[in-house]
Enzyme design. Structure first.
Site, PDB file in Angstrom:
ATOM      1  N   LYS A 207      -2.340   5.631  -9.739  1.00 17.45           N
ATOM      2  CA  LYS A 207      -1.124   5.725  -9.271  1.00 17.45           C
ATOM      3  C   LYS A 207      -0.312   5.460 -10.570  1.00 17.45           C
ATOM      4  O   LYS A 207       0.031   4.182 -10.864  1.00 17.45           O
ATOM      5  CB  LYS A 207      -1.043   4.413  -8.300  1.00 17.45           C
ATOM      6  CG  LYS A 207       0.455   4.552  -7.469  1.00 17.45           C
ATOM      7  CD  LYS A 207       0.399   3.607  -6.196  1.00 17.45           C
ATOM      8  CE  LYS A 207       1.689   3.292  -5.697  1.00 17.45           C
ATOM      9  NZ  LYS A 207       2.571   4.381  -5.181  1.00 17.45           N
TER      10      LYS A 207
HETATM   11  N1  PMP Z   1       0.872   9.157  -2.111  1.00 15.32           N
HETATM   12  C1  PMP Z   1       1.476   9.261  -3.222  1.00 15.32           C
HETATM   13  C2  PMP Z   1       1.739  10.152  -4.203  1.00 15.32           C
HETATM   14  C3  PMP Z   1       2.225   7.797  -3.197  1.00 15.32           C
HETATM   15  O1  PMP Z   1       3.021   7.684  -4.150  1.00 15.32           O
HETATM   16  C4  PMP Z   1       1.843   6.767  -2.101  1.00 15.32           C
HETATM   17  C5  PMP Z   1       2.746   5.599  -1.964  1.00 15.32           C
HETATM   18  N2  PMP Z   1       2.054   4.678  -2.577  1.00 15.32           N
HETATM   19  C6  PMP Z   1       0.904   7.414  -1.012  1.00 15.32           C
HETATM   20  C7  PMP Z   1       0.233   8.603  -0.957  1.00 15.32           C
HETATM   21  C8  PMP Z   1       0.719   6.372   0.144  1.00 15.32           C
HETATM   22  O2  PMP Z   1      -0.084   5.415  -0.378  1.00 15.32           O
HETATM   23  P1  PMP Z   1      -0.060   3.974   0.253  1.00 15.32           P
HETATM   24  O3  PMP Z   1      -0.361   4.119   1.648  1.00 15.32           O
HETATM   25  O4  PMP Z   1      -1.366   3.239  -0.492  1.00 15.32           O
HETATM   26  O5  PMP Z   1       1.153   3.317  -0.036  1.00 15.32           O
END
Ligand code: PMP
Length: 305
Positions: free
Chosen positions: A157
């Site tokens: 991320k």
């Molecule tokens: N994909 C992307 C590209 C994201 O930025 C996010 C948000 N963090 C998610 C999926 C969903 O991840 P999470 O459920 O951990 O927030």
């Protein structure tokens, strides 16, 4: 979107005033995207404020840093404690969003980021409510492809990944849609700019595998666990674009988006154009889970007070 940040942040192990937590203009991350981030929510429940899956988020932050060899000067436990300390110092009692960020500091224009490169970790929080209309949103397939592991790993991320998300969001909003869905380099459904994608067909729940260039979403994992515990079959497999058009239900998952129904894709109405019953059951269970109303999932919650 205007944010109301709380007055204190955690920076490199110390609580400091938000106003005084400044970085120099030559910060490497600002120029080259050398940052990794997390997005976490804390929810106000009857008896306390609970942080949802805090440890999982902080561990992912460290995995993201490790993919890019960004050295971190604190342990997972330091950062977990930092989140709680920061919320307490700000006397936060209401639901909020927490943003940890680790980034490369003053490293000149040297692209060789390595063990001794200067790095920092900050944790900021702000008030936060709904991100999307929870009655459902209209999505379109972006003409931009999701970044892939051949060039920029979607599993980390990283701040830099979000330029791909920004392009897709700009395109979809200019075309009048609420959200974009990106295809991976093989043309299979990948993810939305900040959410994972799910579809429901004939009672089965399907989401793209990690190999479809998706982030290992913590809400994705939560939704799969909740769905399985409710007795649904959940599959991770490739999804061709047109399968979204004929799905009974489509929904997005993400910390900010929570569980958001998608009611049309490229103007094809999904199901009967309203939130479907599988989506609703998962969304409602998720809403209860994060607010400490489900005993079986209490391990996912960290009380602040
Ligand atoms: N994909 C992307 C590209 C994201 O930025 C996010 C948000 N963090 C998610 C999926 C969903 O991840 P999470 O459920 O951990 O927030």
């Amino acid at each position: 979107m205007k944010l109301e940040e709380y007055g204190y942040v955690w920076l490199d192990g110390k609580i400091v005033e938000y106003e005084n937590a400044k970085v120099p203009l030559m910060t490497h991350a600002l120029h080259y995207g050398t940052s990794v981030i997390e997005g976490i929510r804390a929810y106000k429940a009857k008896d306390n404020l609970y942080i949802f899956r805090l440890e999982d988020h902080i561990k992912r932050l460290f995995r993201s840093a490790s993919i890019h060899s960004i050295p971190l000067r604190h342990s997972v436990n330091d950062v977990i404690d930092g989140v709680v300390q920061m919320l307490r110092k700000n006397d936060v009692r209401d639901s909020c969003y927490i943003r940890p960020i680790a980034f490369v500091g003053l490293h000149g224009i040297d692209l060789y980021v390595r063990e001794d490169s200067p790095s920092h970790i900050a944790i900021v929080a702000f008030k936060f409510d709904h991100y999307f209309n929870s009655n459902g949103i209209r999505a379109c397939i972006s003409s931009w492809r999701r970044i892939n592991d051949l060039s920029l790993p979607p599993l980390a991320k990283a701040g830099a990944n979000y330029l791909n998300s920004v392009l897709a969001t700009q395109e979809c909003r200019r075309r009048g849609y609420d959200e974009a869905i990106l295809l991976d380099s093989n043309g299979m459904v990948s993810e939305a700019p900040g959410e994972n994608v799910f579809l429901v067909r004939n009672g089965r729940i399907v989401t793209p595998p990690l190999a479809s260039c998706v982030l290992e979403g913590i809400t994705r994992d939560t939704a799969m666990r909740i769905a399985r515990d409710m007795g649904y079959a959940v599959e991770e497999r490739n999804i061709p674009r047109s399968e979204l058009y004929v799905a009974d239900e489509v929904f997005l998952t993400g910390t900010a988006a929570e569980i958001t129904p998608v009611i049309s894709i490229d103007d094809h109405i999904v199901g009967d154009g309203k939130e479907g019953k599988v989506t609703r059951s998962i969304r409602e269970m998720y809403a209860k889970t994060v607010r400490a109303e489900v005993k079986a999932y209490m391990d996912w919650l960290t009380p602040v007070w």
